[in-house]
Every structure is written in C-alpha cells, then in structure tokens.
Motif scaffolding. Structure first.
Motif, PDB file in Angstrom:
ATOM      1  N   ASP A 144       0.854  -1.191   0.000  1.00 18.15           N
ATOM      2  CA  ASP A 144       0.000   0.000   0.000  1.00 18.15           C
ATOM      3  C   ASP A 144       0.891   1.243   0.000  1.00 18.15           C
ATOM      4  O   ASP A 144       0.429   2.335   0.298  1.00 18.15           O
ATOM      5  N   SER A 145       2.171   1.070  -0.315  1.00 17.57           N
ATOM      6  CA  SER A 145       3.134   2.158  -0.157  1.00 17.57           C
ATOM      7  C   SER A 145       3.407   2.864  -1.473  1.00 17.57           C
ATOM      8  O   SER A 145       4.016   2.280  -2.384  1.00 17.57           O
TER       9      SER A 145
ATOM     10  N   GLN B 282      11.531   9.289   1.610  1.00 17.91           N
ATOM     11  CA  GLN B 282      10.579   8.286   2.081  1.00 17.91           C
ATOM     12  C   GLN B 282      10.916   7.900   3.501  1.00 17.91           C
ATOM     13  O   GLN B 282      11.805   8.498   4.119  1.00 17.91           O
TER      14      GLN B 282
ATOM     15  N   GLU C  19      14.407   7.044   8.896  1.00 17.34           N
ATOM     16  CA  GLU C  19      14.939   6.045   9.842  1.00 17.34           C
ATOM     17  C   GLU C  19      16.466   6.090   9.854  1.00 17.34           C
ATOM     18  O   GLU C  19      17.101   6.007  10.902  1.00 17.34           O
TER      19      GLU C  19
ATOM     20  N   THR D  79      12.777  -2.290   7.128  1.00 13.66           N
ATOM     21  CA  THR D  79      13.773  -1.231   6.885  1.00 13.66           C
ATOM     22  C   THR D  79      14.229  -0.588   8.202  1.00 13.66           C
ATOM     23  O   THR D  79      15.370  -0.181   8.342  1.00 13.66           O
TER      24      THR D  79
ATOM     25  N   THR E  76       5.281   1.412  16.463  1.00 12.40           N
ATOM     26  CA  THR E  76       4.869   1.481  15.065  1.00 12.40           C
ATOM     27  C   THR E  76       3.344   1.446  14.983  1.00 12.40           C
ATOM     28  O   THR E  76       2.723   0.494  15.478  1.00 12.40           O
TER      29      THR E  76
ATOM     30  N   ASN F 292       2.642  -2.877  11.272  1.00  2.00           N
ATOM     31  CA  ASN F 292       2.609  -3.497   9.950  1.00  2.00           C
ATOM     32  C   ASN F 292       3.064  -4.956   9.977  1.00  2.00           C
ATOM     33  O   ASN F 292       2.347  -5.855   9.542  1.00  2.00           O
TER      34      ASN F 292
ATOM     35  N   CYS G  88       3.641   5.693   9.872  1.00  5.59           N
ATOM     36  CA  CYS G  88       3.193   5.553   8.477  1.00  5.59           C
ATOM     37  C   CYS G  88       1.678   5.485   8.334  1.00  5.59           C
ATOM     38  O   CYS G  88       1.111   6.019   7.397  1.00  5.59           O
ATOM     39  N   ARG G  89       1.029   4.793   9.276  1.00  8.95           N
ATOM     40  CA  ARG G  89      -0.422   4.577   9.127  1.00  8.95           C
ATOM     41  C   ARG G  89      -1.161   5.166  10.333  1.00  8.95           C
ATOM     42  O   ARG G  89      -2.033   4.546  10.928  1.00  8.95           O
TER      43      ARG G  89
ATOM     44  N   SER H 276       6.670   7.367   6.654  1.00 11.19           N
ATOM     45  CA  SER H 276       6.642   7.139   5.225  1.00 11.19           C
ATOM     46  C   SER H 276       5.321   7.689   4.731  1.00 11.19           C
ATOM     47  O   SER H 276       4.265   7.092   4.963  1.00 11.19           O
TER      48      SER H 276
ATOM     49  N   LYS I 238       4.198   7.733   1.969  1.00 12.56           N
ATOM     50  CA  LYS I 238       3.664   6.936   0.867  1.00 12.56           C
ATOM     51  C   LYS I 238       2.453   6.121   1.325  1.00 12.56           C
ATOM     52  O   LYS I 238       1.808   5.468   0.529  1.00 12.56           O
TER      53      LYS I 238
ATOM     54  N   ARG J 241       0.669 -11.155   3.021  1.00 12.54           N
ATOM     55  CA  ARG J 241      -0.064  -9.902   3.172  1.00 12.54           C
ATOM     56  C   ARG J 241      -0.677  -9.474   1.850  1.00 12.54           C
ATOM     57  O   ARG J 241       0.003  -9.413   0.827  1.00 12.54           O
TER      58      ARG J 241
END
Ligand code: F0G
Length: 467
Positions: free
Chosen positions: A57-58, A105, A110, A132, A187, A191, A222-223, A260, A262, A409
């Motif tokens: 989904d990035s 990104q 990080e 990552t 996080t 994820n 990120c989310r 991120s 993205k 996933r």
C-alpha cells in the motif's frame, strides 16, 4: 415534514473515478513463465504481468483532484519554498512537533534518526520493527528489539489492539539497560504484526515508562490515520472525537516520529522525520543536507510537498477512513467465511493470511507463506507479499531462525481498487484454498545477507510448486 436521513448499510467508495489505468490480463502459462524468469520472487515481476497488485500500500495510492491541483502550485525554489511551509504546517497541525524534516521516504528518516541517535551496542525497543527500520538500527550496530504483546503473535486472537507494545517488558528492558536505549519506538499501525492498531492507553503507558527513564519515544507513524480511526471505533472515550483530534492525542504521547508518507500521506513519494529536541534536530538537519537535500525540500520536489500537505488531511477524513477499513474487513469476512485462516481481526491496510495454519504440511524451513504467495500469482495474477521467514529468518550473525509468523499480506493501495476487484480476489482465494494440499515448499537458491526478500532467487524444494 422533511424525511429524516436514511442510513443505508452499503459503505461505498467515497469518490468517483476521473482517470483510469488499464490492467493487463495474462494466461496461466504466461504467469508460469514470468515466475520462472523472476526467480520465484514476486518483487522481480514486471508489474504489467500482474492483474491485481497487492504487493504494498506504499506509494501505490490514487491521488485526488485536489492533490493534482496542489501539484500545479508547487514552488520549486531550492530554499524556503512556499510548498515546504504548507507541508510543514500540515504536519505540525497533526503532530505538534517542533522540527519537521522532509525526506524522500520513510527509510531515509529512519537512517537519519539512526545516524544521530544510535551507536554500536545500543538497543531500540519497538512493538515490531518494520524490515527497513530493523535494517537501519542494525546497520548502526544496535539491536532492534521487538516487544509485541503476547496476543499480537496469536493470529486467531481477536484482541482489539494487537499492535500494542508490551509495556512491562519495555520497562524491564529500560531498567536492565540504563544508558543503552537512546530511543524507543512504537509502530502505528503495527505493519509486521498484521497491520494491527495500538491503543491510546498503550501509547500513554509506553510514553510514561519511557519518560520515567529519560528515553524519548518515537512513533513510526506511516499509518497514523488508520490507527486513529481504530481508536475511534474500539476504544472507550473516543467515539465523538474526530480522527484529527485522535491523531493529535497520539502524537502528544511521543517526542518525535518517522513517517513514510507513501502510506497515510496519500502520495506516491515522501516522508518526514520530526522531533522536539533542538540539538538532535540540528544534527539530523546536517545529515539530511548530506544525503537528502536542503532542509526545505529533503529530496522531494516542491510539488510532492504540496501533494502531501493535502494528502495528510484527506487521510483523516472520516468518510475515507470508514470506506478504507470497511473494504479490508469485507475481504477478511469473505476469507473467514470460506475457512481461510487470517490474522484476526483484519488490520487497517491489509489482510494477512496465516500460511502456517493454512499449509501445515509445508515446514517453516520451506517458507510456506512465500510458496502460497507464488501460487496466488500463478492461479489468479494476484501479487501479495510474504511477511515470514524469507523476510525475517536471517539473523545478523548469519544464522537462520524461523519468523514468529508466516504471513501472506494482501495490502490495499489507497483509493485504487473497487469492490468487484475484492470479489475477484475472494474467488481466487477460494480456488487456491481448494488446492492447498498440493502446494509445496520452496528453498533459497541465492540470497544477499541484508533485506534478502527483495532480490533473492528461490526454487521449488520438491521439483514443482504444485504436486
Ligand atoms: N515503517 C513501516 C511500518 C513501513 O510499513 C514502512 C514501509 C516503512 C517504515 C519504510 O517506509 O518504504 O517509505 O521507506 N512499508 C512498505 C510496505 C514498503 O510495503 O509495508 P519507506
């Protein structure tokens, strides 16, 4: 008398489609050849050979008309461009952080954080490091420590916040290692652990424990918008808050963030590193200039910054989040109904198939989730990603340790696929579930030492993928 609003049950895509991108149909024989060519690695396929691409989904989402319009306003000045200040204002409204550094990104943020905060021998706890993040921590010579709650590792457990960090273990790590934990992370959503949310209560506790030990807490955010909406739906006291208010409360628990963009920035590229600490920000800016660019663009074009400034707020719109979470839950329900084991409840951006449970006849040493992802492509043209022992099995000392879960996933690009795409997916899964006894394992033929899943070559462990 006016008729009151009727609340229909169907949750529709809250947009109409202005530009379309054709997708290409292939035959099974063509896909078989493509897989062989790609060394049985879905990362190496040509995207044109994929029908429904759920690899990630990035950066794969569709931008809105407002974002495209914003891009025309992009100010491409090298220093101090208007677009940076719009970007900064949007991120600051949501996160409240003092220093906001754009990056190209998430992993760049990080790397810079690792560069300014970590030294060899340090420890960085997290609910679960993304690949990552782990690689950046380890490349600084530090240890990336995953501390998910026990429920987070039980695919069938329907705990509402399986992304939570184990605060008791976090406290133990901080107590046992004074001076060796320069930063702790959480996080949101988790994820690698199934796209599962973290509760506000858990964030507050983690924050309290970190601060009691003088350790800054960073969110890998990120989310963040999906996480905020899960809090609204599932945690007492948030039903009447807006996703923006909830996101602000989440960030108020932290001292900084890596992002991120993205993902919940709703753009095709971008990210940021944000923090409150002035001295750390100063060093981070210097590293940013060294590798990403001047601090008012950080490796992005001015038009990217505009798309992000609009995107962060679109990600927090309630009609969007309702549709987003519902479309994932819908696939989850279809799969559960046909007996395909998935991580329950479905996460915010993806459905994770539990390949260990689905293919008990394939040992973990033969990468059941990788094998299943290959068969999904072969049979239905669907590209997914393995989150299992190919991704996480290799230890920094070169030894092999099976990952805690073997997951496939199915990650949904934002605003890209419609309900009939999802119905097609369910049909493919039903077909593959029917032939699961025939699926056989794979082995590594060639693999680099770090982040091997991106480029490894694999081969069937028993002559062919299907018996
Ligand atoms: N953190 C998390 C939780 C992520 O999911 C990702 C990327 C990153 C950091 C790194 O961000 O790709 O912009 O450098 N996840 C993508 C995925 C690649 O498919 O889940 P990036």
């Amino acid at each position: 008398m006016p008729t009151p609003d009727v609340h229909f049950r169907t949750i529709i895509e809250p947009f109409r489609i202005k530009a379309v991108e054709p997708i290409r149909f292939t035959t099974r024989a063509e896909r078989e050849a493509a897989l062989e060519q790609a060394g049985l690695n879905l990362f190496k396929l040509h995207a044109d050979d994929v029908l429904i691409d759920l690899l990630t989904d990035s950066g794969t989402g569709a931008m809105s008309s407002e974002q495209w319009a914003g891009m025309m306003r992009g100010d491409e000045s090298y220093a101090g461009g208007r677009s940076f200040y719009r970007f900064e204002a949007a991120v600051r409204e949501i996160t409240g952080f003092r220093h906001i550094l754009p990056t190209h990104q998430g992993r760049a943020a990080e790397r810079i954080l690792a560069g300014v905060a970590l030294k060899p021998g340090d420890i960085v706890p997290n609910n679960t490091h993304f690949d990552t993040t782990r690689a950046n921590v380890e490349s600084a010579g530090a240890t990336a420590l995953d501390l998910p709650i026990a429920e987070g590792l039980e695919p069938e457990n329907r705990h509402p916040f399986k992304g939570n960090i184990d605060v008791a273990r976090l406290e133990q790590v901080l107590t046992d290692n004074p001076g060796k934990v320069p930063v702790a992370m959480v996080t949101v959503t988790n994820n690698s652990g199934g796209g599962q949310p973290v509760s506000m209560a858990n964030l507050r506790e983690a924050s309290r424990v970190c601060h009691a030990h003088g350790v800054p807490l960073f969110l890998d955010c990120c989310r963040f918008a999906e996480n905020a909406y899960f809090i609204k739906l599932r945690e007492d006291g948030y039903r009447d808050k807006t996703p923006l208010e909830i996101a602000q409360a989440m960030f108020a628990c932290a001292d900084g963030a890596t992002m991120s963009a993205k993902k919940d920035g709703m753009a095709n590229i971008g990210g940021f590193l944000a923090m409150n600490d002035d001295a750390m920000a100063e060093s981070a800016r210097n590293l940013l200039i060294l590798s990403e660019g001047f601090p008012t663009y950080g490796g992005l074009a001015g038009y990217d910054l505009e798309a992000l400034a609009v995107g962060f707020h679109e990600a927090l719109q309630e009609s969007y989040l309702r549709y987003r979470l519902r479309s994932i839950a819908y696939l989850g329900e279809r799969l559960t109904g046909m007996g395909v084991p998935i991580v329950q409840p479905p996460g915010g951006h993806a459905v994770y198939i539990d390949a260990k449970a689905m293919l008990p006849h394939v040992p973990q040493s033969e990468f059941p989730a990788w094998a299943l992802s290959l068969v999904l492509y072969l049979e239905g043209g669907v590209r997914s990603v393995e989150i299992g022992s190919v991704m996480f099995g290799r230890q920094p000392d070169g030894s092999e340790k099976p990952a805690p879960m073997e997951l496939v996933r199915l990650a949904f690009p934002r605003r890209v696929y419609t309900q009939s795409h999802v119905d097609y997916l369910a049909e493919v899964l039903e077909h593959v579930n029917g032939l699961k006894q025939r699926i056989r394992g794979v082995r590594l033929a060639e693999a680099p030492a770090v982040l091997r899943h991106f480029s490894a070559r694999l081969e069937p462990a028993h002559g062919s993928l299907l018996a």
